[in-house]
Design a protein around this motif. Structure first.
Motif, PDB file in Angstrom:
ATOM      1  N   UNK A 131     -62.892  35.869  58.605  1.00 55.61           N
ATOM      2  CA  UNK A 131     -62.213  35.063  57.584  1.00 55.61           C
ATOM      3  C   UNK A 131     -60.984  35.737  56.975  1.00 55.61           C
ATOM      4  N   UNK A 132     -60.511  36.840  57.563  1.00 56.65           N
ATOM      5  CA  UNK A 132     -59.332  37.478  56.960  1.00 56.65           C
ATOM      6  C   UNK A 132     -58.172  37.577  57.955  1.00 56.65           C
ATOM      7  N   UNK A 133     -58.175  36.754  59.008  1.00 51.70           N
ATOM      8  CA  UNK A 133     -57.062  36.777  59.957  1.00 51.70           C
ATOM      9  C   UNK A 133     -55.743  36.506  59.235  1.00 51.70           C
ATOM     10  N   UNK A 134     -54.694  37.222  59.616  1.00 52.19           N
ATOM     11  CA  UNK A 134     -53.399  37.008  58.996  1.00 52.19           C
ATOM     12  C   UNK A 134     -53.214  37.700  57.661  1.00 52.19           C
ATOM     13  N   UNK A 135     -54.241  38.421  57.226  1.00 49.37           N
ATOM     14  CA  UNK A 135     -54.102  39.188  55.987  1.00 49.37           C
ATOM     15  C   UNK A 135     -54.329  40.657  56.303  1.00 49.37           C
ATOM     16  N   UNK A 136     -53.501  41.497  55.729  1.00 55.09           N
ATOM     17  CA  UNK A 136     -53.582  42.932  55.975  1.00 55.09           C
ATOM     18  C   UNK A 136     -53.978  43.597  54.666  1.00 55.09           C
ATOM     19  N   UNK A 189     -66.554  33.885  42.509  1.00 56.96           N
ATOM     20  CA  UNK A 189     -66.855  35.300  42.703  1.00 56.96           C
ATOM     21  C   UNK A 189     -68.339  35.498  42.985  1.00 56.96           C
ATOM     22  N   UNK A 190     -69.144  34.651  42.387  1.00 56.56           N
ATOM     23  CA  UNK A 190     -70.576  34.785  42.645  1.00 56.56           C
ATOM     24  C   UNK A 190     -70.892  34.487  44.113  1.00 56.56           C
ATOM     25  N   UNK A 191     -70.088  33.565  44.692  1.00 57.29           N
ATOM     26  CA  UNK A 191     -70.295  33.250  46.119  1.00 57.29           C
ATOM     27  C   UNK A 191     -70.072  34.480  46.993  1.00 57.29           C
ATOM     28  N   UNK A 192     -69.142  35.356  46.538  1.00 51.68           N
ATOM     29  CA  UNK A 192     -68.901  36.590  47.294  1.00 51.68           C
ATOM     30  C   UNK A 192     -70.180  37.406  47.362  1.00 51.68           C
ATOM     31  N   UNK A 210     -63.910  43.429  52.001  1.00 51.40           N
ATOM     32  CA  UNK A 210     -63.560  42.562  53.125  1.00 51.40           C
ATOM     33  C   UNK A 210     -64.244  41.209  52.998  1.00 51.40           C
ATOM     34  N   UNK A 211     -65.511  41.218  52.538  1.00 49.42           N
ATOM     35  CA  UNK A 211     -66.227  39.956  52.332  1.00 49.42           C
ATOM     36  C   UNK A 211     -65.528  39.153  51.237  1.00 49.42           C
ATOM     37  N   UNK A 212     -65.159  39.843  50.164  1.00 46.96           N
ATOM     38  CA  UNK A 212     -64.501  39.156  49.047  1.00 46.96           C
ATOM     39  C   UNK A 212     -63.205  38.507  49.502  1.00 46.96           C
ATOM     40  N   UNK A 213     -62.425  39.248  50.282  1.00 51.11           N
ATOM     41  CA  UNK A 213     -61.160  38.698  50.778  1.00 51.11           C
ATOM     42  C   UNK A 213     -61.424  37.502  51.672  1.00 51.11           C
ATOM     43  N   UNK A 214     -62.477  37.597  52.490  1.00 57.73           N
ATOM     44  CA  UNK A 214     -62.800  36.501  53.390  1.00 57.73           C
ATOM     45  C   UNK A 214     -63.265  35.262  52.643  1.00 57.73           C
ATOM     46  N   UNK A 215     -64.138  35.454  51.659  1.00 57.74           N
ATOM     47  CA  UNK A 215     -64.707  34.317  50.943  1.00 57.74           C
ATOM     48  C   UNK A 215     -63.673  33.683  50.012  1.00 57.74           C
ATOM     49  N   UNK A 216     -62.905  34.517  49.333  1.00 58.16           N
ATOM     50  CA  UNK A 216     -61.975  34.001  48.322  1.00 58.16           C
ATOM     51  C   UNK A 216     -60.613  33.609  48.890  1.00 58.16           C
ATOM     52  N   UNK A 217     -60.205  34.264  49.957  1.00 55.94           N
ATOM     53  CA  UNK A 217     -58.832  34.081  50.429  1.00 55.94           C
ATOM     54  C   UNK A 217     -57.903  34.957  49.613  1.00 55.94           C
ATOM     55  N   UNK A 218     -56.727  35.277  50.171  1.00 56.46           N
ATOM     56  CA  UNK A 218     -55.860  36.271  49.526  1.00 56.46           C
ATOM     57  C   UNK A 218     -55.407  35.904  48.110  1.00 56.46           C
ATOM     58  N   UNK A 219     -55.140  34.613  47.849  1.00 57.03           N
ATOM     59  CA  UNK A 219     -54.618  34.256  46.524  1.00 57.03           C
ATOM     60  C   UNK A 219     -55.631  34.519  45.435  1.00 57.03           C
ATOM     61  N   UNK A 220     -56.849  34.007  45.654  1.00 54.53           N
ATOM     62  CA  UNK A 220     -57.885  34.214  44.642  1.00 54.53           C
ATOM     63  C   UNK A 220     -58.293  35.678  44.576  1.00 54.53           C
ATOM     64  N   UNK A 221     -58.266  36.337  45.709  1.00 50.26           N
ATOM     65  CA  UNK A 221     -58.609  37.757  45.721  1.00 50.26           C
ATOM     66  C   UNK A 221     -57.647  38.533  44.823  1.00 50.26           C
ATOM     67  N   UNK A 272     -48.718  44.512  60.156  1.00 50.27           N
ATOM     68  CA  UNK A 272     -48.213  44.955  58.865  1.00 50.27           C
ATOM     69  C   UNK A 272     -46.856  44.323  58.589  1.00 50.27           C
ATOM     70  N   UNK A 273     -46.064  44.158  59.655  1.00 46.08           N
ATOM     71  CA  UNK A 273     -44.737  43.574  59.492  1.00 46.08           C
ATOM     72  C   UNK A 273     -44.784  42.095  59.130  1.00 46.08           C
ATOM     73  N   UNK A 274     -45.793  41.352  59.638  1.00 46.24           N
ATOM     74  CA  UNK A 274     -45.735  39.900  59.438  1.00 46.24           C
ATOM     75  C   UNK A 274     -46.867  39.332  58.594  1.00 46.24           C
ATOM     76  N   UNK A 275     -47.931  40.102  58.354  1.00 51.59           N
ATOM     77  CA  UNK A 275     -49.073  39.557  57.617  1.00 51.59           C
ATOM     78  C   UNK A 275     -48.848  39.534  56.114  1.00 51.59           C
ATOM     79  N   UNK A 276     -49.692  38.733  55.440  1.00 52.91           N
ATOM     80  CA  UNK A 276     -49.784  38.820  53.992  1.00 52.91           C
ATOM     81  C   UNK A 276     -50.457  40.154  53.650  1.00 52.91           C
TER      82      UNK A 276
END
Lengths: 423, 373
Positions: free
Chosen positions: A299-304, A232-235, A206-217, A368-372
């Motif tokens: 930091x992970x709003x809008x991502x599922x 990744x080190x920032x994660x 969850x931290x990784x997704x928050x720090x990196x954002x979905x694309x980089x994750x 789930x229907x609308x998120x990334x």
């Protein structure tokens, strides 16, 4: 005129329904013999599996269902038993497996699974499941399992009344969290409840997704972004900072005990998959939305971030037709809606009957229907079993050393070793 | 003629078990050794016909000097401490309990059963109980509260502290120093026996080794490119306590049988000569327990290598601090699908067990031969 139209429409619908029903019973009626289902759903999850089996028996009364369960959290024992059975040439007719790389990296690469694309096409499932999901459970060569349920991994849990009492709000970002954490500590409250080591992996993703954002994750898992990169080190750096605000006895606690800490007011937040909602609403009899609240992890709003249990079809099974019929039950709308309200998860289909689900699950289904949609690491979607196992070791080392550079270097080394990254 | 038929029957009778053992014990040991020298565990490890290339001792080199196998090395260090403390603790407690019971206290039978009872529990059961007892906010830690003292703060199984640390880089030097100490002790022993020349020679060798170990920083290779600290993890202490609790009753039973086996007239003679209780145990009873101690050490030390289930029940699979090579072998093989590496861990464990068992078998074999003569 209008009412006649409506009535006509209803009648046609019903006839179609009746024909479809008789068709399905006719088609299923001739199946005979046995069906062995292999899973780790005993205990709390047993009734949900039973509901599915009942549905199957209703459609195929001639088949004797053998329910082979091997207990143990997230299938640690079941997977070992399954491996010895598969290696010994005695595969069960269908087995439970976390959808994604846990299945693909182990069994699909070994060419031991049948491609289920024909079933998906025949049943019209290609547009009944989200596209992101079908991509994650398949490869270029096919689709390898039928997902039965969807859990969300990146959820933060709290008790609204307690937050009000302490004068804080659920943080939208990790920066927010770090700024309110000292305030909570001053009041004698643990800011974030953590449990045994796999929950640290769970928090990390969850931290990784928050720090990196979905694309980089996502790029971490395709090898396009190195685990040793500064991103990744920032994660790991952020993860280390967050760990400073967790309880020190974490590795002695089960995930339920970490949830208890939040419920009892010892801790403010907990990041856990949404089986925690099932635990709180079913076991602890709390009311979703009132007695406990939730938000996407910071930091992970809008991502599922999802994980799913699924069933596949091994090659060379004794009761192939029965197994295919089983998979068809699993992927059906009724199957999903019979199983998931009991399991505390949402259906993997986009057309499930939301009336059967509680408030939390309804909100999860809406997201789930609308998120990334991205996949979970700790629960087998994004990385193969070799990486997951080694990552547990890297995590063990990091929990002790708290050295972000070492953590990211080690993560890159195991990514190379397990074929996720190439140098 | 009859003699030959006798022999034939003997061979025929033994043949099935020889074949079965050859296949299912030694055959599989051989296969494990072979697998450990391959690279089985790449991409499609579980395919019907997996690719296995022969890589020699690479897996072993990785285990001891590879960047990613620090966990194995910590587990190996843990295993040494587990074995040492389990054996020493069980022997000490067992002897203590046996001496207490040997003096025929009231309710002796009852206590005998009480002390022996933990042995009949499986490691899984006792592990689960101890896990609860050692929870940081319950069990042992809150006991002092009942008599008005503050709660204990030790984290038991989740402790991250380490004592007795050393740097794995310098393992060869440490080994040389340890060997030199053993050699020095042997030289003293030889000197004590009276042969001064050989004693002095061995002594000089010992000092030489010691000097190499201490000063030969550049003479001996460092086996790792980075610093790696291992030592006695405090998280293992709770597990050691549970294991000692479970097995001291067993050593008690062994020792008690030994003490009861001492001829009565010997006891009486000691009493007549005016030996005190302490002198009796110190000079007569305990020296006579030597053979029993030896077999207890052998049995306990190989039990200490099979501590898998206790650790699994008490800490789960991924509490790296409290790990053991057997646990790591299971995870590496059946979770990570790295069969070759799992096999090499198994072989290391096998060699460790052999170190304990083989001298025992040899000595008991010689003993039997001597008895026959």
């Amino acid at each position: 005129m209008k009412s006649i139209c409506k009535r006509l429409f209803l009648v046609t619908l019903m006839t179609i329904g009746a024909i479809a029903f008789s068709f399905s019973t006719m088609a299923g009626g001739h199946l005979k013999g046995e069906l062995e289902i292999f899973s780790w759903w005993a205990g709390d999850e047993g009734p949900a599996l039973e509901a599915l089996i009942d549905l199957y028996k209703k459609q195929h009364p001639g088949v004797k269902v053998i329910n082979a369960t091997v207990t143990g959290g997230s299938g640690i024992n079941a997977k070992a038993v399954l491996k010895t059975r598969m290696l010994g040439g005695n595969p069960p007719d269908s087995f439970q497996v976390h959808a994604g790389q846990e299945l693909i990296g182990t069994w699909v690469k070994a060419k031991r699974m049948e491609d289920l694309t024909p079933i998906f096409k025949e049943m019209g499932w290609m547009n009944k499941f989200p596209k992101d999901l079908i991509n994650l459970i398949g490869t270029d060569e096919g689709i390898w399992s039928v997902p039965v349920n969807i859990h969300r991994s990146n959820v933060m849990w709290y008790v609204p009344a307690n937050l009000k009492k302490w004068g804080v709000k659920a943080p939208k970002s990790w920066a927010d969290f770090l700024s309110i954490a000292p305030k909570l500590k001053a009041k004698g409250v643990t800011p974030l409840a953590l449990a045994t080591n796999w929950t640290a992996n769970h928090l990390w993703e969850s931290v990784a997704l928050g720090v990196l954002g979905p694309d980089k994750y996502d790029k971490l898992w395709t090898g396009e972004l190195s685990f040793a990169s500064s991103d990744a080190q920032k994660v790991w750096e952020m993860f280390g900072k967050i760990l400073m605000h967790t309880n020190t006895d974490a590795s002695s606690l089960s995930w339920q005990q970490a949830t208890d800490m939040v419920v009892n007011g010892q801790a403010a937040f907990n990041i856990m998959g949404d089986w925690a909602a099932g635990y709180m609403s079913t076991t602890l009899k709390l009311k979703p939305g009132k007695d406990f609240g939730w938000a996407a992890s910071p930091d992970t709003g809008g991502v599922f971030m999802f994980l799913a249990d699924s069933f596949g079809l091994p090659k060379g099974v004794t009761n192939r037709d029965n197994a295919i019929a089983w998979l068809k039950v699993l992927g059906s709308r009724e199957g999903g809606d019979a199983f998931n309200p009991l399991k505390g998860s949402i259906s993997s289909r986009l057309d499930s009957d939301l009336g059967k689900y509680n408030a939390y699950l309804q909100s999860a289904a809406a997201d789930f229907g609308k998120n990334r949609i991205v996949g979970s690491l700790a629960h087998g979607v994004t990385a193969n079993e070799g990486f997951m196992n080694d990552f547990a070791t890297v995590m063990g080392m990091f929990l002790k050393s708290r050295n972000a550079k070492q953590g990211s270097m080690a993560a890159q080394a195991i990514a190379i070793q397990n074929g996720i990254a190439t140098k | 003629m009859g003699f030959k038929r006798d022999q034939l029957i003997a061979v025929l009778m033994l043949l099935p078990s020889i074949l079965l053992i050859a296949l299912f014990v030694y055959g599989f040991i051989g296969n494990t050794v072979y697998v450990s020298m391959t690279d089985w565990g790449k991409d499609a490890a579980l395919a019907l016909d997996p690719v296995k290339n022969f890589v020699g001792l690479k897996n072993y080199a990785d285990l001891f000097t590879g960047f990613l196998d620090g966990r194995f090395r910590q587990d190996l260090v843990n295993a040494v401490f587990y074995s040492f403390f389990l054996v020493a603790g069980s022997l000490a407690f067992g002897l203590f309990l046996a001496v207490l019971l040997d003096r025929n206290p009231k309710g002796e039978r009852f206590f005998q059963t009480v002390f022996l009872y933990p042995l009949s529990l499986s490691f899984i059961v006792s592990g689960t109980i101890w896990r609860w007892l050692l929870a940081p906010d319950g069990g042992l830690n809150v006991l002092p509260v009942f008599i008005g003292l503050p709660k204990l703060e030790f984290q038991w199984l989740s402790s991250l502290e380490t004592t007795l640390t050393f740097n794995w880089q310098y393992l060869p030097r440490l080994l040389v120093i340890m060997i030199s100490l053993v050699v020095l002790v042997i030289s003293l022993f030889i000197l004590g026996k009276g042969s001064r020349k050989t004693g002095a020679g061995v002594g000089i060798l010992g000092f030489l080794l010691l000097a190499i170990g201490i000063f030969g920083k550049d003479l001996l290779p460092t086996i790792l490119f980075m610093e790696e600290i291992h030592g006695l993890n405090m998280a293992t202490i709770g597990i050691i306590i549970a294991a000692v609790w479970q097995y001291s009753g067993y050593t008690m039973a062994l020792f008690l049988a030994g003490l009861r086996g001492i001829p009565r007239d010997l006891v009486k003679a000691a009493r007549l000569d005016g030996a005190s209780e302490w002198q009796y145990y110190r000079r007569i009873a305990i020296p006579m327990l030597k053979p029993i101690t030896l077999s207890a050490v052998i049995i306990l030390s190989h039990i200490s290598l099979k501590i898998f289930d206790l650790i699994f029940a008490m800490t789960g699979p991924d509490n790296v601090e409290a790990g053991h090579p057997s646990l790591l072998m299971y995870l590496t093989t059946f979770r990570a699908n790295q069969f070759a590496k799992g096999a090499s861990i198994a072989v290391v464990l096998f060699i460790l067990a052999a170190i304990f068992i083989v001298p025992y078998i040899v000595s008991s074999y010689q003993g039997r031969k001597a008895a026959e003569l």
